[in-house]
Design a protein around this motif. Structure first.
Motif, PDB file in Angstrom:
ATOM      1  N   ASP A 244      14.794  -7.621  42.348  1.00  0.00           N
ATOM      2  CA  ASP A 244      14.914  -6.981  43.660  1.00  0.00           C
ATOM      3  C   ASP A 244      16.382  -6.893  44.055  1.00  0.00           C
ATOM      4  N   GLU A 245      17.107  -8.003  43.931  1.00  0.00           N
ATOM      5  CA  GLU A 245      18.530  -8.022  44.266  1.00  0.00           C
ATOM      6  C   GLU A 245      19.327  -7.135  43.313  1.00  0.00           C
ATOM      7  N   ALA A 246      18.960  -7.156  42.045  1.00  0.00           N
ATOM      8  CA  ALA A 246      19.659  -6.337  41.058  1.00  0.00           C
ATOM      9  C   ALA A 246      19.531  -4.850  41.377  1.00  0.00           C
ATOM     10  N   PHE A 247      18.326  -4.398  41.673  1.00  0.00           N
ATOM     11  CA  PHE A 247      18.121  -2.990  42.029  1.00  0.00           C
ATOM     12  C   PHE A 247      18.905  -2.635  43.294  1.00  0.00           C
ATOM     13  N   LYS A 248      18.946  -3.544  44.220  1.00  0.00           N
ATOM     14  CA  LYS A 248      19.679  -3.324  45.468  1.00  0.00           C
ATOM     15  C   LYS A 248      21.168  -3.099  45.202  1.00  0.00           C
ATOM     16  N   LEU A 249      21.727  -3.856  44.247  1.00  0.00           N
ATOM     17  CA  LEU A 249      23.153  -3.755  43.935  1.00  0.00           C
ATOM     18  C   LEU A 249      23.482  -2.548  43.060  1.00  0.00           C
ATOM     19  N   GLY A 250      22.499  -2.055  42.309  1.00  0.00           N
ATOM     20  CA  GLY A 250      22.748  -0.912  41.445  1.00  0.00           C
ATOM     21  C   GLY A 250      22.411  -1.115  39.982  1.00  0.00           C
ATOM     22  N   TYR A 251      21.964  -2.312  39.617  1.00  0.00           N
ATOM     23  CA  TYR A 251      21.507  -2.517  38.237  1.00  0.00           C
ATOM     24  C   TYR A 251      20.335  -1.573  37.959  1.00  0.00           C
ATOM     25  N   ARG A 252      20.302  -1.065  36.728  1.00  0.00           N
ATOM     26  CA  ARG A 252      19.192  -0.204  36.323  1.00  0.00           C
ATOM     27  C   ARG A 252      18.724  -0.528  34.906  1.00  0.00           C
ATOM     28  N   PHE A 253      18.971  -1.753  34.476  1.00  0.00           N
ATOM     29  CA  PHE A 253      18.736  -2.124  33.082  1.00  0.00           C
ATOM     30  C   PHE A 253      18.115  -3.519  33.037  1.00  0.00           C
ATOM     31  N   ILE A 254      16.942  -3.632  32.390  1.00  0.00           N
ATOM     32  CA  ILE A 254      16.249  -4.909  32.242  1.00  0.00           C
ATOM     33  C   ILE A 254      16.018  -5.177  30.758  1.00  0.00           C
ATOM     34  N   ASP A 255      16.401  -6.367  30.315  1.00  0.00           N
ATOM     35  CA  ASP A 255      16.220  -6.762  28.922  1.00  0.00           C
ATOM     36  C   ASP A 255      15.153  -7.842  28.831  1.00  0.00           C
ATOM     37  N   THR A 256      14.125  -7.574  28.043  1.00  0.00           N
ATOM     38  CA  THR A 256      13.066  -8.552  27.833  1.00  0.00           C
ATOM     39  C   THR A 256      12.730  -8.605  26.346  1.00  0.00           C
ATOM     40  N   ALA A 257      11.664  -9.312  26.000  1.00  0.00           N
ATOM     41  CA  ALA A 257      11.236  -9.435  24.597  1.00  0.00           C
ATOM     42  C   ALA A 257       9.830  -9.985  24.567  1.00  0.00           C
ATOM     43  N   GLN A 258       9.121  -9.676  23.504  1.00  0.00           N
ATOM     44  CA  GLN A 258       7.764 -10.206  23.359  1.00  0.00           C
ATOM     45  C   GLN A 258       7.768 -11.728  23.399  1.00  0.00           C
ATOM     46  N   ILE A 259       8.769 -12.323  22.788  1.00  0.00           N
ATOM     47  CA  ILE A 259       8.819 -13.769  22.698  1.00  0.00           C
ATOM     48  C   ILE A 259       9.196 -14.434  24.028  1.00  0.00           C
ATOM     49  N   TYR A 260       9.705 -13.655  24.989  1.00  0.00           N
ATOM     50  CA  TYR A 260      10.059 -14.229  26.299  1.00  0.00           C
ATOM     51  C   TYR A 260       8.818 -14.504  27.151  1.00  0.00           C
ATOM     52  N   ARG A 261       7.707 -13.880  26.793  1.00  0.00           N
ATOM     53  CA  ARG A 261       6.440 -14.071  27.499  1.00  0.00           C
ATOM     54  C   ARG A 261       6.533 -13.741  28.995  1.00  0.00           C
ATOM     55  N   ASN A 262       7.252 -12.683  29.293  1.00  0.00           N
ATOM     56  CA  ASN A 262       7.328 -12.247  30.704  1.00  0.00           C
ATOM     57  C   ASN A 262       7.100 -10.750  30.871  1.00  0.00           C
ATOM     58  N   GLU A 263       6.701 -10.066  29.794  1.00  0.00           N
ATOM     59  CA  GLU A 263       6.484  -8.622  29.894  1.00  0.00           C
ATOM     60  C   GLU A 263       5.371  -8.301  30.893  1.00  0.00           C
ATOM     61  N   ALA A 264       4.290  -9.063  30.875  1.00  0.00           N
ATOM     62  CA  ALA A 264       3.184  -8.797  31.796  1.00  0.00           C
ATOM     63  C   ALA A 264       3.601  -9.048  33.246  1.00  0.00           C
ATOM     64  N   VAL A 265       4.434 -10.052  33.453  1.00  0.00           N
ATOM     65  CA  VAL A 265       4.941 -10.325  34.803  1.00  0.00           C
ATOM     66  C   VAL A 265       5.801  -9.159  35.281  1.00  0.00           C
ATOM     67  N   LEU A 266       6.666  -8.677  34.414  1.00  0.00           N
ATOM     68  CA  LEU A 266       7.495  -7.520  34.765  1.00  0.00           C
ATOM     69  C   LEU A 266       6.622  -6.307  35.070  1.00  0.00           C
ATOM     70  N   GLY A 267       5.563  -6.153  34.286  1.00  0.00           N
ATOM     71  CA  GLY A 267       4.650  -5.032  34.513  1.00  0.00           C
ATOM     72  C   GLY A 267       3.973  -5.099  35.872  1.00  0.00           C
ATOM     73  N   ARG A 268       3.763  -6.298  36.377  1.00  0.00           N
ATOM     74  CA  ARG A 268       3.133  -6.454  37.693  1.00  0.00           C
ATOM     75  C   ARG A 268       4.104  -6.182  38.838  1.00  0.00           C
ATOM     76  N   ILE A 269       5.367  -6.576  38.663  1.00  0.00           N
ATOM     77  CA  ILE A 269       6.297  -6.485  39.792  1.00  0.00           C
ATOM     78  C   ILE A 269       7.096  -5.184  39.848  1.00  0.00           C
ATOM     79  N   LEU A 270       7.275  -4.527  38.701  1.00  0.00           N
ATOM     80  CA  LEU A 270       8.148  -3.353  38.690  1.00  0.00           C
ATOM     81  C   LEU A 270       7.652  -2.179  39.545  1.00  0.00           C
TER      82      LEU A 270
END
Length: 295
Positions: free
Chosen positions: A39-65
């Motif tokens: 949320d803060e990143a988008f507010k500042l101007g970030y437009r790039f998110i780096d994840t990975a299958q092994i990070y086990r957070n793809e589903a969480v990102l899918g819920r919040i994005l």
């Protein structure tokens, strides 16, 4: 080495669309933390998110994005998402299945960039000859997924020069990115220069030294001195050092105020002497895993 004729579509997509600084999400799995930091990143101007299958957070990102995109008046095409194929998912059939799951978890019709996370395959020893076979099969499936439009660009992570040479001799689509550990105590210069010669973008992870090595870099006397001259933090100088070489960087954090601090690195231009001084630091320390042992 004879290099195969290759399609440059992945490189073109990355050069046109990928921002130079992203939000790294390694070891960040809590939905509340991811929501707050992105949320803060988008507010500042970030437009790039780096994840990975092994990070086990793809589903969480899918819920919040979806909600965060709406909040900041953004569309899916306004942001760039990278994911990576886990070493456990390498090989014919496994790769495609895993990427389809990543698409489902991220709730997105496409992923901007998918990398092979590691040159080795799970459950194989580093010196096992089949590591080369499985990573070749994985890359071939990524090429097919790109043909199908499920991913827009492809690349690798933690590849040494020998891994890249083998890939370039047989690939159909040139890898757009090689994401590697890189910081002033582990400059990885030979791999970075090789990538530059081949037109592969070199992307730095662990710019601050990795989870267990941060303090050593932040307290380095050369970095601290340069940070004082620029009236900023050592963390910002470490990120700026990568950016000033044309690398993209992926700082991760659990803390909202660090999101803003990292963003300032885009504004720092280091002069020739400062870059030389940083490049002359004698202490060498690799903070993360060593891909050079993988055949």
């Amino acid at each position: 080495m004879k290099m195969a004729k290759v399609d440059l579509a992945a490189i073109a997509y990355v050069s046109e669309r990928m921002p130079i600084i992203g939000v790294g999400t390694y070891q960040v799995q809590a939905q509340s933390v991811l929501h707050e930091t992105i949320d803060e990143a988008f507010k500042l101007g970030y437009r790039f998110i780096d994840t990975a299958q092994i990070y086990r957070n793809e589903a969480v990102l899918g819920r919040i994005l979806p909600g965060l995109l709406k909040k900041h008046s953004l569309k899916r095409e306004d942001i760039f998402i990278t994911s990576k194929v886990s070493p456990a998912n390498q090989g014919k059939g496994k790769t495609s299945k895993s990427v389809v799951k990543s698409l489902q978890d991220l709730s997105t019709p496409y992923i901007d960039l998918v990398l092979i996370h590691w040159p080795g395959t799970s459950r194989l020893k580093s010196n096992h000859k089949d590591n080369a076979k499985f990573r070749a099969e994985t890359y071939a499936e990524l090429e097919q997924l790109m043909d199908q439009g499920k991913i827009r660009s492809i690349g690798v992570s933690n590849y040494e020069i020998n891994h890249l040479e083998a890939l370039l001799a047989e690939c159909r689509i040139l890898p757009a990115v090689n994401q590697c550990e890189c910081h002033p105590h582990f400059r990885n210069s030979e791999v970075a220069e090789y990538c530059k010669q081949k037109g592969i973008h070199f992307q730095a992870y662990s710019s601050l030294g990795g989870p267990d090595y941060v303090e050593d870099l932040l307290k380095d006397s050369t970095i601290s001195k340069i940070a004082k001259v620029h009236s900023t933090s050592s963390a910002v100088i470490l990120l700026a050092w990568g950016l000033n070489q044309g690398y993209s960087v992926l700082p991760r954090t659990h803390t909202v105020n660090r999101i803003g601090e990292n963003w300032k690195a885009r504004e720092i231009t280091l002069n020739e002497k400062e870059m030389t001084d940083i490049g002359s630091i004698k202490k060498i320390k690799k903070a993360c895993w060593d891909p050079s042992v993988v055949v």
